[in-house]
Write a protein that holds these residues in place. Sequence first.
Motif, mmCIF file in Angstrom:
data_model
loop_
_atom_site.group_PDB
_atom_site.id
_atom_site.type_symbol
_atom_site.label_atom_id
_atom_site.label_comp_id
_atom_site.label_asym_id
_atom_site.label_seq_id
_atom_site.Cartn_x
_atom_site.Cartn_y
_atom_site.Cartn_z
ATOM 1 N N ALA A 1 0.866 -1.337 -0.263
ATOM 2 C CA ALA A 1 -0.076 0.415 0.270
ATOM 3 C C ALA A 1 0.914 1.069 0.318
ATOM 4 O O ALA A 1 0.624 2.025 -0.910
ATOM 5 N N LEU A 2 1.998 0.656 0.593
ATOM 6 C CA LEU A 2 2.433 2.628 0.717
ATOM 7 C C LEU A 2 3.397 2.624 -0.735
ATOM 8 O O LEU A 2 3.703 3.816 -1.090
ATOM 9 N N ASP A 3 3.424 1.659 -1.667
ATOM 10 C CA ASP A 3 4.219 1.608 -2.594
ATOM 11 C C ASP A 3 3.323 1.839 -3.320
ATOM 12 O O ASP A 3 3.534 3.292 -4.211
ATOM 13 N N VAL A 4 1.627 1.418 -3.428
ATOM 14 C CA VAL A 4 1.086 2.845 -4.558
ATOM 15 C C VAL A 4 0.693 3.952 -4.156
ATOM 16 O O VAL A 4 0.931 4.596 -5.499
ATOM 17 N N PRO B 1 -7.163 -8.209 2.606
ATOM 18 C CA PRO B 1 -6.775 -8.296 2.876
ATOM 19 C C PRO B 1 -5.640 -7.671 1.278
ATOM 20 O O PRO B 1 -5.475 -6.655 1.506
ATOM 21 N N ALA B 2 -5.439 -8.710 0.456
ATOM 22 C CA ALA B 2 -4.954 -8.213 -0.426
ATOM 23 C C ALA B 2 -5.250 -7.504 -1.716
ATOM 24 O O ALA B 2 -4.444 -6.485 -2.427
ATOM 25 N N ASP B 3 -6.432 -7.237 -1.481
ATOM 26 C CA ASP B 3 -7.371 -6.319 -2.173
ATOM 27 C C ASP B 3 -7.363 -4.665 -1.926
ATOM 28 O O ASP B 3 -7.758 -3.495 -2.285
ATOM 29 N N VAL B 4 -6.288 -3.960 -0.711
ATOM 30 C CA VAL B 4 -6.360 -2.747 -0.583
ATOM 31 C C VAL B 4 -4.885 -2.144 -1.473
ATOM 32 O O VAL B 4 -5.619 -1.316 -1.665
ATOM 33 N N PRO B 5 -4.492 -2.274 -1.399
ATOM 34 C CA PRO B 5 -3.288 -1.962 -2.220
ATOM 35 C C PRO B 5 -4.206 -1.236 -3.836
ATOM 36 O O PRO B 5 -4.299 -0.271 -4.256
ATOM 37 N N LEU C 1 -12.109 5.276 1.745
ATOM 38 C CA LEU C 1 -11.884 3.466 2.251
ATOM 39 C C LEU C 1 -11.925 3.027 3.453
ATOM 40 O O LEU C 1 -11.163 4.007 4.246
ATOM 41 N N SER C 2 -13.327 1.862 3.591
ATOM 42 C CA SER C 2 -12.596 1.338 5.078
ATOM 43 C C SER C 2 -11.619 0.298 5.226
ATOM 44 O O SER C 2 -11.456 -0.871 4.403
ATOM 45 N N LEU C 3 -10.396 0.045 6.321
ATOM 46 C CA LEU C 3 -9.788 -0.629 6.054
ATOM 47 C C LEU C 3 -9.215 -1.599 7.172
ATOM 48 O O LEU C 3 -8.987 -0.679 8.429
#
Length: 534
Positions: A8-11, A132-136, A156-158
Motif C-alpha cells: 500500500a505504501l508503494d502504491v 487484505p490483498a485487495d487493499v493496495p 476506503l474502510s480498511l
Amino acid sequence: MRTVRESALDVLRTRGMTTVFGNPGSTELPFLKHFPDDFRYVLGLQEAVVVGMADGYALASGTTALVNLHTGPGTGNAMGAILNARANRTPMVVTAGQQVRAMLTMEALLSNPQPAMLPQPAVKWAYEPPRPADVPPALARAVQLAETPPHGPVFLSLPMDDFDAAVTEAEDRAARTTAARRVEHITAPRPETVQSLADRIKRARSAVLVVGDDVDASGAWDSVVRLAERGGLPVWSAPVSARVSFPHDHPLYRGELPPAIGPLARTLDGHDLVVVIGAQVFRYYPFVPGPYLPDGTELVLVTRDSDEAAKAPVGDAIVADPAVTARALAEHFPACESTRAPDRRESAPQAADGPLPPGTALAAVAEGVPDDTLWVNESPSNVVQFHEAARISAPGSYLFSAGGGLGFGAAAAVGAQLGAPHRPVVAVLGDGSIHYAVQALWTAAAYRVPVTFVVLSNARYAILQWFAQLEHAQGAPGLDIPGLDISAIAAGYGVRSCRAEGAGELTKLVRDATGRREGPVLIDVPVTTELPSL
C-alpha cells in the motif's frame, strides 16, 4: 513475501501521496507503525480539522490529498468537512480504520457496521476491500476516481488486521502497475459545437460571460480571459464563488452575481445571451422567487460535470473541458491587445477610535500583503468588502468553501500553506467561523506553519443576523457570541497573537507577519457589523 502495508505504501509513493493528514486511533495504528521516513504525517486534533487541512492542501498544491481517520466515530466527526470537500471538488482519498475481520460479524467495539454507507452521499465512492490483498489495488482505484472530473473525495474502510497480511509477488506487482496508470481527462467539444456557440455570441445583442470555480481549478483562466477580451464580453463571477476565476482588476469584470433567483435575473437584465463556464447554474440561497433569467435571455453552460449539466434549471449545456472549449471559442474572434486597469486598491482610510468598519479593516490587510499571497476566506458576512479590498487578479490565489458549512477556513489555510510553502497564506476569518476549526491553530504552531490568521471580531454570527432579516426570523436565539478571547486561545495553542486597534497598526502587523514567515501569527481585529445585501 511482502505485507499489505508495504504494498500500500508503494502504491501511495507511485501516486506521489506521501503526506498523510490524520488523527490516529487504535484501528489506524497497524497502518501507521514503522512509519517510513519518506512520508510526512500531519496531525490534527479533531477529524473535521484533519479533512479541512487536506482540503486546503489539495487545492493549493494541485495534488490529491490523503486522509487517515478513526473508524466510524472519526468519519462521523469529519462528515461536515467531507461535504465541504465534495462541494469544493477536491481530489481526496479518505481512509478509515476498521475492526479486525474476525470480530466484524459480532460488531465488536469500534466496528463500523456500514462502512460504505456512513460517508454517503458526501463521497464519490465508498468501499471496503473484501480481502487484505485487495487493499493496495483499492487505493489505486480510489486515487483514479478522486482525480476523475468532477474531482471529489472517495472513502476506503480498511480493517486493521489487513496490513500485516502477506501479498504474493504477483499481487504486489499488479497493484503497483495499477497505481502507475495515468488517465488523461480532457473532453474536447466538436468543432461544429464550438462554431455554433461562437455564432450565437456574435449574433447576440449583448452577450455576457459568467465564470465559476472550475475555470480556476481546470486551468482555464488564460483561455477565458482571452475569450472575454476578443469577444468584448463583460464578465461576472457565479454566485458564492469558492475561487477567483477572472482577474478582478480587469476592465471587463463586473463583480459577483447575487445568490438568489430573482435578484440574479434582475442583475442580468439587458443581456440576451449568458455563457456560463465552469459553474453550477446557479448556487442559490436564500430563496427569493422570480424568473431564472430575464425575459428573452438564453443561457449556455460549459461544464465538465454531466450532473451539473443535467440539474441546471434553464439553458443548454456543453459537457466538455472548460479550458479547451474557451480556447477554441476565442479562435473565432479577432485577436486584440490585452487590457488591464491600473490597480485601484487604495490605502486604508483611517477610522476613529474603536472597532474598524470591515471594509477599512480588509483594505488595511490587503495593503500589507505581498503580491503573491494565497488568500483563504471564511468571513461570510464580509465577502463583498473582501473582494473590493483584495482585488485578486492571479489564478490559484483564493480559497473559500463552496459547501456552506463553517470550519473550512482555519484548517484549509494550514493545509494550503503546507501545499504551497513558497507563497504567503493569509486567512481572513470571522470570530465565529474560526471556532469551528480552532484546533488547526495547534497544528500550525506544532509544525511552524507560517499562516497569518486575521480574525475579524464582532462577537456575533453576523451572516445569521442577515438571514434572520431575510427570513423574517428576528428574535432567534444564539446569534450573539460574547466573551470570546481568540488571542488568549491562540496563545494557549502556541500561536503568537496580537490585537490591532487601528488600520495603520493592522497593515504593519500583516506586513511583518507575511514578511518574516517565522511561524503562525494571529491578529485579532475588532470590527463593526455591516450586514450584506442582495
